[in-house]
Design an enzyme around this catalytic site. Sequence first.
Site, PDB file in Angstrom:
ATOM      1  N   ARG A  33      44.254  36.545  23.657  1.00  0.00           N
ATOM      2  CA  ARG A  33      45.431  37.295  23.212  1.00  0.00           C
ATOM      3  C   ARG A  33      46.319  37.724  24.374  1.00  0.00           C
ATOM      4  NH1 ARG A  33      42.950  43.207  21.393  1.00  0.00           N
ATOM      5  NH2 ARG A  33      41.599  43.510  23.198  1.00  0.00           N
ATOM      6  N   ILE A  39      40.371  39.238  32.850  1.00  0.00           N
ATOM      7  CA  ILE A  39      40.479  40.374  33.769  1.00  0.00           C
ATOM      8  C   ILE A  39      40.395  39.925  35.216  1.00  0.00           C
ATOM      9  CG2 ILE A  39      39.284  42.461  34.569  1.00  0.00           C
ATOM     10  CD1 ILE A  39      40.894  42.901  32.053  1.00  0.00           C
ATOM     11  N   LYS A  49      42.020  41.639  45.712  1.00  0.00           N
ATOM     12  CA  LYS A  49      41.903  41.055  47.047  1.00  0.00           C
ATOM     13  C   LYS A  49      43.267  40.935  47.710  1.00  0.00           C
ATOM     14  CE  LYS A  49      37.786  41.037  45.875  1.00  0.00           C
ATOM     15  NZ  LYS A  49      38.081  41.873  44.724  1.00  0.00           N
ATOM     16  N   GLY A 181      30.219  51.626  43.464  1.00  0.00           N
ATOM     17  CA  GLY A 181      29.901  50.206  43.372  1.00  0.00           C
ATOM     18  C   GLY A 181      31.029  49.406  44.010  1.00  0.00           C
ATOM     19  N   VAL A 270      31.318  49.181  33.825  1.00  0.00           N
ATOM     20  CA  VAL A 270      32.085  48.563  32.750  1.00  0.00           C
ATOM     21  C   VAL A 270      31.295  48.617  31.451  1.00  0.00           C
ATOM     22  CG1 VAL A 270      33.371  47.028  34.277  1.00  0.00           C
ATOM     23  CG2 VAL A 270      31.196  46.249  33.318  1.00  0.00           C
ATOM     24  N   HIS A 442      29.534  27.829  68.268  1.00  0.00           N
ATOM     25  CA  HIS A 442      29.872  28.988  69.101  1.00  0.00           C
ATOM     26  C   HIS A 442      31.324  28.872  69.564  1.00  0.00           C
ATOM     27  CE1 HIS A 442      29.393  32.147  72.118  1.00  0.00           C
ATOM     28  NE2 HIS A 442      30.009  31.335  72.983  1.00  0.00           N
TER      29      HIS A 442
END
Length: 463
Positions: A33, A39, A49, A181, A270, A442
């Site tokens: 919808r 999400i 982010k 969290g 959630v 390295h």
Amino acid sequence: MDYDVLIIGSGPGGYVAAIRAAQLKMKVAVVERSELGGICLNWGCIPTKALLKSAQVFDYLNHAKEYGITVSGEVVPDFGAMVARSRTVAEGMSRGVQFLFRKNKVEHLKGFGRLSGNGSVEVEDMEGNKKTYSASHIIIATGARSKELPNLKQDGKKIIGYREAMTLPELPGSMVVVGSGAIGSEFANFYQMLGTKVTLIEFLPRIVPNEDEEVSKQLERSFKKGGMQVMTGSSVESADTSGEKVMVMVKTPGGNQLIETDIVLSAVGVTTNLEGTGLEEAGVKTEKGKVIVDDFYRSSVKGVYAIGDIVHGPALAHVASAEGIICVEKIAGKEVKPLDYGNIPACTYTSPEIASVGLTETAAREAGYDIKVGKFPFTASGKASASGSKDGFVKLIFDSAYGELLGAHLIGANVTEMIAELVVARKLETTAHEIIKSVHPHPTMSEAVMEAAAAAYDEVIHL
């Protein structure tokens, strides 16, 4: 049947399952919808982010002198522009899913879907019109939303959830974040870096409580060094929004404390989106807000499946995607194995980042393993020193008997890009000495993985 597979929900579980099913030559439709991508793409993983990257760039500029760069004038965050950039990134990702649907001939049925029995789904569009579609296989992938505490009701203005936290009209002067969290810690870190006075409240004895204890301690040190107030073993008793400010009463180990703040962000977890989906009427069994499924995501009703946040397991985007692929490949008759939930990586995109997989040191000992622990700090890393990102470490846990990698716990710059090596190592049952003898380039941050493995066996060179 109208479709071979009909999926309700287009998050990282639903849209990935749809595309894989289409690749397997099935006729597929997805009921959604809102924006395609769910999400995660629109209001979670991706836009957060983008916001964190903006804050990181701002932080870089504030420390430019440490890198031999002089910035003329004051560096000021344009909060509105950051939010706009975040939304643009999210919209681009959602358009990407639209493109993938067209490419793979996946139909998008725009509306709210609910099971209507006998292999059918009723879809109600935005105008209230209803149409029923039939399918041989129906996958529920409706995801989850921000959880509300009884004494911390979200009003969307002064007490908010993660969705509002991404689109505030202006940068708040102060914020209380409840829950440490991944969601809570990331937003606390984001706003702190932009100059908001942040208080992070955690009910349990330490922040990011699902991580290894040493990782939790390191993140708390980093947060406090940046000016954040961290309150563990504490709970919000009440929040009075009647005045201009929010008056938050916090129960702490030392007694009650009243905190005045502009915004309260509730990030206590959630809750699943199962309401109105017709599961109960269809006879689909649930337990504690989750759909009961087998190893291949088949529910108690033939032809009905469930994946993602609405089934038991970590509520992570990459888990939902993996479940979706396994589910449709099983439907297609492919030879598939159940998902190994013991080898799922978890990432938190704070500064420093956190990445982990497998058992923590405490969990390994409690499971009865005789272990070897190797730890390599980024203070001893040439690449970390050169990049100016020396906070953190790599910690590896091995079974002493066979050298099997039991767990990996990383905190530092870009460690979310390093964890995949250790996920693959655990999948292949790689031993400590195989990691030690695998030459790492390295200078890189990833050298710390090899060094941590060597440290567990007293072979570490640079420590």
